[in-house]
Design a protein around this motif. Structure first.
Motif, PDB file in Angstrom:
ATOM      1  N   VAL A  64       0.817  -1.218   0.000  1.00 44.24           N
ATOM      2  CA  VAL A  64       0.000   0.000   0.000  1.00 44.24           C
ATOM      3  C   VAL A  64       0.854   1.273   0.000  1.00 44.24           C
ATOM      4  O   VAL A  64       0.325   2.366  -0.166  1.00 44.24           O
ATOM      5  CB  VAL A  64      -1.019   0.039   1.175  1.00 44.24           C
ATOM      6  N   VAL A 142     -10.005  -0.178   8.687  1.00 43.80           N
ATOM      7  CA  VAL A 142      -9.664  -0.780   9.975  1.00 43.80           C
ATOM      8  C   VAL A 142      -8.811   0.230  10.743  1.00 43.80           C
ATOM      9  O   VAL A 142      -7.659   0.481  10.408  1.00 43.80           O
ATOM     10  CB  VAL A 142      -8.954  -2.135   9.802  1.00 43.80           C
ATOM     11  N   SER A 144      -8.492   2.061  14.935  1.00 47.48           N
ATOM     12  CA  SER A 144      -8.158   1.575  16.275  1.00 47.48           C
ATOM     13  C   SER A 144      -8.747   2.518  17.306  1.00 47.48           C
ATOM     14  O   SER A 144      -8.829   3.731  17.054  1.00 47.48           O
ATOM     15  CB  SER A 144      -6.642   1.527  16.454  1.00 47.48           C
ATOM     16  N   THR A 200      -6.224  -7.747  19.787  1.00 45.83           N
ATOM     17  CA  THR A 200      -6.312  -9.092  19.218  1.00 45.83           C
ATOM     18  C   THR A 200      -4.928  -9.741  19.147  1.00 45.83           C
ATOM     19  O   THR A 200      -3.938  -9.073  18.815  1.00 45.83           O
ATOM     20  CB  THR A 200      -6.926  -8.997  17.805  1.00 45.83           C
TER      21      THR A 200
HETATM   22  N1  LIG Z   1      -4.279  -6.640  16.642  1.00 48.02           N
HETATM   23  C1  LIG Z   1      -4.748  -5.631  17.363  1.00 48.02           C
HETATM   24  O1  LIG Z   1      -4.751  -5.675  18.614  1.00 48.02           O
HETATM   25  C2  LIG Z   1      -5.303  -4.415  16.677  1.00 48.02           C
HETATM   26  C3  LIG Z   1      -5.975  -3.454  17.457  1.00 48.02           C
HETATM   27  C4  LIG Z   1      -6.496  -2.331  16.831  1.00 48.02           C
HETATM   28  C5  LIG Z   1      -6.329  -2.170  15.470  1.00 48.02           C
HETATM   29  N2  LIG Z   1      -5.658  -3.118  14.739  1.00 48.02           N
HETATM   30  C6  LIG Z   1      -5.534  -2.894  13.301  1.00 48.02           C
HETATM   31  O2  LIG Z   1      -5.960  -4.048  12.622  1.00 48.02           O
HETATM   32  C7  LIG Z   1      -5.301  -4.139  11.358  1.00 48.02           C
HETATM   33  C8  LIG Z   1      -4.768  -5.561  11.157  1.00 48.02           C
HETATM   34  O3  LIG Z   1      -3.817  -5.800  12.159  1.00 48.02           O
HETATM   35  P1  LIG Z   1      -3.408  -7.278  12.638  1.00 48.02           P
HETATM   36  O4  LIG Z   1      -3.479  -7.247  14.120  1.00 48.02           O
HETATM   37  O5  LIG Z   1      -4.116  -8.297  11.872  1.00 48.02           O
HETATM   38  O6  LIG Z   1      -1.839  -7.243  12.258  1.00 48.02           O
HETATM   39  P2  LIG Z   1      -0.897  -8.267  11.437  1.00 48.02           P
HETATM   40  O7  LIG Z   1      -1.211  -9.666  11.787  1.00 48.02           O
HETATM   41  O8  LIG Z   1       0.489  -7.744  11.663  1.00 48.02           O
HETATM   42  O9  LIG Z   1      -1.343  -8.006   9.929  1.00 48.02           O
HETATM   43  C9  LIG Z   1      -1.096  -6.772   9.310  1.00 48.02           C
HETATM   44  C10 LIG Z   1      -1.100  -6.984   7.823  1.00 48.02           C
HETATM   45  O10 LIG Z   1      -0.813  -5.707   7.197  1.00 48.02           O
HETATM   46  C11 LIG Z   1       0.204  -5.939   6.235  1.00 48.02           C
HETATM   47  N3  LIG Z   1       0.983  -4.760   5.860  1.00 48.02           N
HETATM   48  C12 LIG Z   1       1.827  -4.031   6.608  1.00 48.02           C
HETATM   49  N4  LIG Z   1       2.408  -3.078   5.841  1.00 48.02           N
HETATM   50  C13 LIG Z   1       1.903  -3.224   4.592  1.00 48.02           C
HETATM   51  C14 LIG Z   1       2.097  -2.562   3.366  1.00 48.02           C
HETATM   52  N5  LIG Z   1       2.973  -1.543   3.236  1.00 48.02           N
HETATM   53  N6  LIG Z   1       1.393  -2.953   2.278  1.00 48.02           N
HETATM   54  C15 LIG Z   1       0.514  -3.993   2.373  1.00 48.02           C
HETATM   55  N7  LIG Z   1       0.307  -4.681   3.499  1.00 48.02           N
HETATM   56  C16 LIG Z   1       0.991  -4.296   4.599  1.00 48.02           C
HETATM   57  C17 LIG Z   1       1.080  -6.994   6.873  1.00 48.02           C
HETATM   58  O11 LIG Z   1       1.968  -7.552   5.933  1.00 48.02           O
HETATM   59  P3  LIG Z   1       3.549  -7.712   6.287  1.00 48.02           P
HETATM   60  O12 LIG Z   1       3.643  -8.810   7.282  1.00 48.02           O
HETATM   61  O13 LIG Z   1       4.151  -8.009   4.964  1.00 48.02           O
HETATM   62  O14 LIG Z   1       4.002  -6.397   6.874  1.00 48.02           O
HETATM   63  C18 LIG Z   1      -0.001  -7.946   7.361  1.00 48.02           C
HETATM   64  O15 LIG Z   1      -0.471  -8.753   6.315  1.00 48.02           O
HETATM   65  C19 LIG Z   1      -4.231  -3.039  11.364  1.00 48.02           C
HETATM   66  O16 LIG Z   1      -4.698  -1.921  10.643  1.00 48.02           O
HETATM   67  C20 LIG Z   1      -4.095  -2.681  12.838  1.00 48.02           C
HETATM   68  O17 LIG Z   1      -3.677  -1.345  13.040  1.00 48.02           O
HETATM   69  C21 LIG Z   1      -5.161  -4.220  15.315  1.00 48.02           C
END
Ligand SMILES: NC(=O)c1ccc[n+]([C@@H]2O[C@H](COP(=O)([O-])OP(=O)(O)OC[C@H]3O[C@@H](n4cnc5c(N)ncnc54)[C@H](OP(=O)(O)O)[C@@H]3O)[C@@H](O)[C@H]2O)c1
Length: 245
Positions: A64, A142, A144, A200
């Motif tokens: 992205v 998505v 936070s 999460t």
């Molecule tokens: N988990 C939580 O507690 C939580 C809480 C609030 C909000 N969120 C939000 O939820 C969303 C998903 O998070 P998650 O917890 O599922 O995290 P995750 O398991 O780390 O997944 C994040 C995804 O985003 C991808 N990504 C990062 N940089 C990118 C880029 N430049 N282009 C395309 N893809 C990219 C990652 O790919 P790579 O591995 O290649 O970087 C990965 O596939 C995020 O927006 C996060 O801010 C999460």
């Protein structure tokens, strides 16, 4: 009679975590999933797992932060399908690990913004022409609860003493973009909403003590995405209900 078009859904960062679970659940509901991934081998594995569940899906190599990558994906969707129903801007990062705002490098803050905000804007701008070709269309950002300015400034909130400037400000900017796009796109019937998945246990959230399952993390996103006819727009919500901006 022409075959009914599948609901076509692009999810950024869909090769793991909340994005992958969202892909699995929406796929089980019959949506055709375009798996956005910047990691080719992880992306292939994700699509293989979806295919094993008989879910229609294709891999879209998508970073992205790369304008060329975003353009290539938009071109491919236009040529292969000609429309898009749902864009889920899920890719997200937090390079600032609760560092002090006084010493955090500008470069770190920029890296958070590059993915969380500028990436989301550029993907959205590229996909709107395809969303306009669909009968019903929606964008789900998505975000936070860490991006809520109301919670961050409320002394009774658990977020009052949290300081993660790059991540918080970039998600506050996502919320601002959600409001702006929801108004800009209201007259063409594209809804735009922001979601807090909640703490999460993913590669991302696990570092900060996230305890929810990915199913719980994906639940609000899935409930918005499965209801294609809903006209709800310009909201910020989580599983428990509405959130303050
Ligand atoms: N988990 C939580 O507690 C939580 C809480 C609030 C909000 N969120 C939000 O939820 C969303 C998903 O998070 P998650 O917890 O599922 O995290 P995750 O398991 O780390 O997944 C994040 C995804 O985003 C991808 N990504 C990062 N940089 C990118 C880029 N430049 N282009 C395309 N893809 C990219 C990652 O790919 P790579 O591995 O290649 O970087 C990965 O596939 C995020 O927006 C996060 O801010 C999460």
């Amino acid at each position: 009679m022409p075959e009914k078009q599948s609901v076509l859904t692009l999810i950024t960062g869909a090769d793991k975590g909340i994005g992958f679970e969202t892909a699995m659940e929406l796929g089980r509901l019959g949506q055709h999933i375009l798996v956005g991934s910047r990691d080719k081998s992880r992306g292939f594995r994700a699509v293989k797992r979806l295919h094993q569940q008989r879910i229609k899906s294709d891999l879209m190599i998508l970073d992205v932060t790369s304008a060329a990558s975003i353009r290539a994906v938009a071109d491919r969707i236009r040529n292969q399908f000609g429309y898009l129903n749902i864009l889920i801007n899920n890719a997200g990062v937090a390079f600032d690990h609760h560092e002090s705002a006084l010493t955090m490098s500008i470069e770190t803050i920029r890296r958070d913004f590059d993915v969380n905000f500028f990436g989301l804007i550029q993907v959205t701008q590229a996909m709107v022409p395809l969303l306009l070709k669909a009968d019903h269309a929606k964008i789900i950002n998505v975000s936070s609860n860490m991006g809520s300015l109301d919670l961050a400034s409320d002394p009774t909130s658990q977020f009052y003493n949290v300081s993660s400037l790059g991540y918080q400000a970039s998600k506050a900017a996502v919320n601002s973009a959600t409001i702006t796009f929801s108004k800009t796109l209201a007259h063409v019937g594209i809804t735009v909403n922001a979601v807090n998945p909640g703490y999460t246990a993913t590669d991302f959230g696990g570092r900060f003590g996230g305890t929810q399952t990915v199913q719980q993390g994906a639940a609000r996103i899935v409930s918005l995405a499965r209801d294609l006819d809903s006209e709800v727009t310009g909201t910020f919500s989580e599983n428990a209900g509405k959130l303050p901006w």
